[in-house]
Design a protein around this motif. Structure first.
Motif, PDB file in Angstrom:
ATOM      1  N   ALA A 101      29.763   9.628  64.814  1.00  0.00           N
ATOM      2  CA  ALA A 101      31.081   9.408  64.198  1.00  0.00           C
ATOM      3  C   ALA A 101      31.309   7.939  63.916  1.00  0.00           C
ATOM      4  O   ALA A 101      31.860   7.566  62.871  1.00  0.00           O
ATOM      5  N   TRP A 114      36.539  11.723  61.304  1.00  0.00           N
ATOM      6  CA  TRP A 114      35.675  10.952  62.211  1.00  0.00           C
ATOM      7  C   TRP A 114      36.501  10.075  63.158  1.00  0.00           C
ATOM      8  O   TRP A 114      36.120   9.857  64.307  1.00  0.00           O
ATOM      9  N   ASP A 145      22.978  11.261  59.813  1.00  0.00           N
ATOM     10  CA  ASP A 145      23.048  10.623  61.122  1.00  0.00           C
ATOM     11  C   ASP A 145      21.781   9.837  61.382  1.00  0.00           C
ATOM     12  O   ASP A 145      20.681  10.238  61.005  1.00  0.00           O
ATOM     13  N   TYR A 157      33.781  15.691  64.277  1.00  0.00           N
ATOM     14  CA  TYR A 157      32.700  15.042  63.546  1.00  0.00           C
ATOM     15  C   TYR A 157      32.116  15.986  62.496  1.00  0.00           C
ATOM     16  O   TYR A 157      31.936  15.612  61.330  1.00  0.00           O
ATOM     17  N   ALA A 205      37.482  12.234  65.885  1.00  0.00           N
ATOM     18  CA  ALA A 205      36.370  12.399  66.819  1.00  0.00           C
ATOM     19  C   ALA A 205      36.315  11.231  67.792  1.00  0.00           C
ATOM     20  O   ALA A 205      36.076  11.402  68.996  1.00  0.00           O
ATOM     21  N   HIS A 225      31.179   8.031  70.428  1.00  0.00           N
ATOM     22  CA  HIS A 225      30.469   9.069  69.689  1.00  0.00           C
ATOM     23  C   HIS A 225      29.689   8.391  68.554  1.00  0.00           C
ATOM     24  O   HIS A 225      30.232   8.053  67.506  1.00  0.00           O
TER      25      HIS A 225
END
Length: 471
Positions: A56, A43, A3, A24, A46, A53
């Motif tokens: 994601a 994802w 991330d 996620y 998500a 998000h």
């Protein structure tokens, strides 16, 4: 995939946020297990719960790019930047995607946004420099690379890319110094022998192993430096790809050639072939040219009709080369040449592109010699029987030049330092004449120019000495 953010604003209802986080995390686990497509779907789930998000959005974009869905990845990055306009890796990766697709203007816009918001991010400056080079703006590219080096003085990629700009401008001394940084790049192979590095000016290293750290054409180009090294009193051993062993053994100054399957002899030192201009030093290519430095056995017997001239032709290079799409062409683009009177045509093309002869019904007008071209020595023998070679930028061009054979080299407009400049002559090989596209992809213009010269039966341009195509 990691991330790029550690937190995100709450933009959805709490229960939706929990569902998005769970989906996620499931995607991250699936990706770690090697189930990329399932991870992308997680994802996407998500994002159904929380369309903004950020983790994601980012991972979905990266995943789609890895899965080969470039259009989907671009759309996902655009959604990410709608949610977080200054997302560093989002801007960087989206700019890179546009660059790979040769959408350079779009790419440049995202690189500008990136360095404006993240001025300390050296990779952004480097890739923006590559973009500007692709847009044929070398001065801007150099300035960007030097800014990257001010941020990260030991960045090998920045030095490496700067060397290409300097080589293209013929600023040889600094260019070859910068070119040495290629040896620190992760992609660079390691020496094939555990021996000290030869930095130059060390006469005590009697036996030196030169090894090829790049492609086949590069080895053919730089084998010229074996002779001046041998003249300093060194025994010169050369380590090259197996396909080059026989022809490399003919290079002046070479004591012995070793391939990947051969035992490496004891030597006192080693050096990469492409480092020799810097280490000898013979910075200017004109200093290294002493005439043809490779030899071929007797010319191959070609079925050339009496009164006709023999022209060999190659239209495609290594399909794995990163620039193959712009360096190679399709055989059908050369068809206008094959109706010219008084010429017999011989294919020097090997590999899968040779099949284009049959696919385009050209076997009656173009002799396919690929079954007889088992290695570069065979190709050299065929060249020695030709009055002229016509080729794209590939190892065939370097072989023709190293043999001293007249050749026409068809080039894209990309700024490749080996053929840099607008002139038609080659700094590296006096018997080569260069034909450049005026616009990217315009092989038709190049072929038309060559056809005009062949029709006019004119002299092949070579600085020294002139070589007559049709004596």
């Amino acid at each position: 995939m990691v991330d790029s953010v550690s937190s995100r604003p709450l933009r959805a209802a709490n229960n939706n946020i929990a569902d998005a986080d769970a989906a996620y995390e499931r995607g991250v686990a699936l990706q770690a297990a090697g189930r990329l497509h399932d991870a992308i779907e997680a994802w996407r789930k998500a994002l159904e719960s929380d369309p903004r998000h950020t983790p994601a959005l980012y991972n979905c974009a990266v995943g789609l790019a890895l899965a080969g869905d470039a259009a989907g990845a671009v759309a996902a990055y655009e959604h990410l930047l709608d949610a977080q306009p200054d997302h560093r890796d989002g801007l960087y990766n989206l700019a890179n995607l546009h660059m790979r697709a040769r959408r350079c203007d779009e790419s440049a816009g995202f690189y500008r946004r990136l360095i404006a918001k993240h001025p300390a991010f050296a990779p952004g400056w480097i890739n923006y420099a590559l973009c500007e080079a692709e847009r044929r703006r070398p001065a801007e590219s150099e300035a960007l690379l030097r800014r990257a080096l001010a941020l990260d003085p030991h960045n090998a990629n920045a030095h490496w890319n700067l060397s290409h700009i300097l080589l293209a401008r013929h600023e040889w001394k600094e260019a070859w110094q910068q070119y040495e940084w290629r040896l620190k790049r992760a992609e660079c192979p390691k020496p094939p022998v555990d021996a000290p590095d030869w930095p130059g000016n060390h006469p005590s290293a009697r036996r030196i192993l030169l090894w090829n750290d790049q492609g086949l054409g590069d080895a053919l180009q730089f084998l010229r430096y074996a002779e001046p090294l041998a003249e300093q009193g060194h025994e010169v051993y050369v380590f090259v790809q197996d396909a080059l062993k026989n022809i490399a053994a003919t290079a002046k100054g070479v004591t012995r050639v070793i391939g990947a399957s051969d035992p490496v002899p004891e030597v006192d030192a080693q050096a990469p072939l492409l480092s020799l201009p810097h280490r000898l030093p013979l910075a200017d290519p004109k200093e290294s040219w002493r005439g043809p430095y490779l030899r071929a056995p007797k010319p191959m017997d070609l079925p050339c009709r009496e009164g006709h001239r023999a022209i060999g032709i190659a239209w495609a290079g290594n399909p794995d080369h990163p620039n193959d799409a712009i360096r190679s062409m399709h055989l059908r683009g050369l068809a206008p040449l094959f109706d010219l009177p008084g010429i017999d045509w011989f294919s020097l093309q090997v590999g899968s592109p040779a099949a284009q002869i049959g696919e385009n019904n050209l076997a009656a007008r173009l002799h396919d010699f690929s079954p007889r071209l088992r290695n570069f020595t065979d190709t050299a023998s065929a060249m020695m029987a030709c009055d002229l070679v016509i080729t794209v930028d590939t190892a065939v061009a370097h072989l023709a030049g190293a043999l001293g054979r007249p050749a026409y080299v068809m080039l894209s407009p990309a700024r490749e330092w080996r053929w840099a400049g607008q002139e038609s002559e080659s700094l590296w090989y006096p018997t080569l004449r260069l034909f450049r596209q005026k616009e990217a992809g315009d092989w038709g213009g190049v072929v038309a120019a060559i056809k005009g010269i062949l029709e006019a039966n004119t002299q092949l341009l070579s600085p020294q000495p002139p070589v007559t195509l049709f004596p």
